[in-house]
Design an enzyme around this catalytic site. Structure first.
Site, PDB file in Angstrom:
ATOM      1  N   ARG A  41       0.819  -1.214   0.000  1.00 46.85           N
ATOM      2  CA  ARG A  41       0.000   0.000   0.000  1.00 46.85           C
ATOM      3  C   ARG A  41       0.855   1.267   0.000  1.00 46.85           C
ATOM      4  O   ARG A  41       0.462   2.274  -0.600  1.00 46.85           O
ATOM      5  CB  ARG A  41      -0.954  -0.015   1.205  1.00 46.85           C
ATOM      6  CG  ARG A  41      -2.092  -1.001   1.009  1.00 46.85           C
ATOM      7  CD  ARG A  41      -2.998  -1.069   2.216  1.00 46.85           C
ATOM      8  NE  ARG A  41      -4.153  -1.924   1.936  1.00 46.85           N
ATOM      9  CZ  ARG A  41      -5.030  -2.319   2.846  1.00 46.85           C
ATOM     10  NH1 ARG A  41      -4.881  -1.953   4.103  1.00 46.85           N
ATOM     11  NH2 ARG A  41      -6.042  -3.086   2.508  1.00 46.85           N
ATOM     12  N   LYS A 202     -19.147 -18.436   3.380  1.00 46.74           N
ATOM     13  CA  LYS A 202     -20.587 -18.360   3.630  1.00 46.74           C
ATOM     14  C   LYS A 202     -21.341 -17.623   2.535  1.00 46.74           C
ATOM     15  O   LYS A 202     -20.918 -16.575   2.075  1.00 46.74           O
ATOM     16  CB  LYS A 202     -20.850 -17.652   4.967  1.00 46.74           C
ATOM     17  CG  LYS A 202     -20.360 -18.422   6.188  1.00 46.74           C
ATOM     18  CD  LYS A 202     -20.716 -17.674   7.465  1.00 46.74           C
ATOM     19  CE  LYS A 202     -20.288 -18.446   8.709  1.00 46.74           C
ATOM     20  NZ  LYS A 202     -20.652 -17.727   9.946  1.00 46.74           N
ATOM     21  N   GLY A 355      -8.665  -9.990  -0.025  1.00 48.76           N
ATOM     22  CA  GLY A 355      -7.411 -10.435   0.561  1.00 48.76           C
ATOM     23  C   GLY A 355      -6.985 -11.833   0.178  1.00 48.76           C
ATOM     24  O   GLY A 355      -5.826 -12.065  -0.203  1.00 48.76           O
ATOM     25  N   GLY A 378     -13.266  -4.401   1.214  1.00 49.12           N
ATOM     26  CA  GLY A 378     -14.671  -4.064   1.428  1.00 49.12           C
ATOM     27  C   GLY A 378     -15.246  -3.222   0.311  1.00 49.12           C
ATOM     28  O   GLY A 378     -16.389  -3.412  -0.116  1.00 49.12           O
TER      29      GLY A 378
END
Length: 401
Positions: A41, A202, A355, A378
């Site tokens: 980053r 999930k 990730g 996100g």
């Protein structure tokens, strides 16, 4: 999406002598001793910083780091290690480190050609709730606000949204602009067929993404625990594998929605199973119809992997989020490796994010073969969900004003 771009402002000479405030994403991982363990980053922030310096601007950069408590400084919350590494990477006058400025909200002393790193922005009271007074103070520090932190683009905070409302000029840095272009190419104007790979443990965490993509894509590849739930929906046995039986109806609805459009959700025809969730567990390939009651599905089988590879080879655009098996365990990594190498080999434009996806890309050394690697976890997921990110919304609104 129409937004002002810092590259255009710099090329037009509008940054010369200007006070430029860059919101970067410098939230890097550190060990227990505060040493940076991975600096991607920081490296990604450098093009924007160099662009501003080369344009003759007085440059201020800030970022969050970790999860500090607002108004309570702790040494471990400091951007000092980031400043040291940034200086090493920039070299020259900054080789000994970039100056770190604390308590900066009410004023910063920085001259054209200089660079300062403003201490962890989440230490400022009101940052996360986008306090207007704080945002106005930040905006007053600069002539040009540059948002270059896609990883925070889904958050409406003072240093990401509020400052963009009140700054004289608000624009996208090169990193954020590249994300906008890649997302537009992949989702707004894709070359067909458009194939999405959505994997994870999930269905519940990615159900809205699956539902949104079901209206857009020509093929929807599911993997991991999500695939197990879809296998249940297709009437296949999954033994004691991770799944969400209460969401079988939702999975079936996604399959039907795709089928109604002439699209498909390819369900595994074979799988790799084990009796235990362990790295050294014995791996067995079975037909999807032959999974035993005490089996755990930990990867897709070779026939399924080959089938998916063929679909990816024929794709025009690929969106990839998530490994299709437990690729951290070598015995259950073949499916993810086959899919990863198929994405890399495909002539399709590919965009990958998340990730675990980035970890798989790094593991197989295919970084240069992916069209675009998204820097935001996100934020990337919210884009796939069909949401308009706050950063995109405010920058587009300011460009139109």
């Amino acid at each position: 999406m129409n937004v002002l771009r810092f590259s255009d402002l710099a090329a037009a000479g509008r940054a010369k002598g200007a006070r430029v405030f860059i919101r970067a994403d410098l939230n890097v991982p550190q060990d227990d001793h505060g040493h940076i363990t991975e600096d991607t980053r920081i490296r990604a922030s450098l093009p924007c910083i160099r662009m501003a310096l080369d344009a003759g601007a007085a440059v201020m950069v800030t970022s969050h780091l970790g999860r500090p408590t607002e108004g309570e400084f702790r040494p471990e919350d400091s951007l000092a290690p980031v400043a040291a590494r940034m200086g090493e990477l920039l070299g020259g006058a900054f080789a000994k480190g970039v100056p770190v400025v604390a308590n900066w909200v009410n004023g910063v002393n920085v001259q054209p050609g200089q660079l300062v790193l403003l201490e962890n922005c989440r230490l400022n009271k009101g940052e996360k709730k986008n306090n207007e007074e704080l945002a106005r103070k930040m905006a007053a520090l600069c002539d040009i606000f540059v948002h270059d932190a896609f990883g925070t683009a889904h958050r409406a905070e003072a240093s990401t949204y509020g400052i963009a409302q009140f700054a004289k000029v608000a624009c996208a840095g090169p990193l954020l602009a590249a994300e906008i272009d890649a997302i537009t190419q992949a989702l707004a104007a894709p070359k067909r067929p458009l194939v999405a790979i959505v994997a994870g443990s999930k269905v519940s965490t990615k159900l809205t993404i699956l539902q949104s993509l079901a209206d857009k894509v020509d093929g929807l590849v599911v993997g991991g625990g999500i695939a197990n739930t879809f296998m249940l929906a297709a009437g296949l046995p999954i033994g004691k594998s991770l799944a969400e039986p209460d969401l079988v109806g939702d999975a079936r609805a996604v399959i039907q929605a795709m089928k109604a459009r002439g699209a498909e959700v390819p369900v595994p025809v074979d799988v790799v199973v084990a009796k235990e969730f362990k790295a050294d567990a014995a791996a067995t390939v079975k037909a999807a119809t032959d999974v035993a009651a005490d089996d755990l599905i930990l990867d897709i089988g070779p026939k399924t992997a080959a089938m998916l590879a063929d679909k990816l080879e024929a794709a025009g655009t690929i969106v990839w989020n998530g490994p299709v098996g437990v690729f951290e365990f070598e015995a259950f990594a073949k499916g993810t490796e086959t899919v990863a190498r198929a994405v890399a080999a495909s002539a399709a434009f590919s965009i990958a994010g998340g990730g675990d996806t980035l970890a798989a890309i790094a593991k197989y050394g295919i970084e240069k073969d992916i069209g675009y690697i998204s820097t935001g976890g996100g934020a990337f997921l919210e884009v796939l969900e069909g949401k308009t990110l706050p950063a995109f919304e405010i920058l587009a609104r300011r460009a139109a004003a």
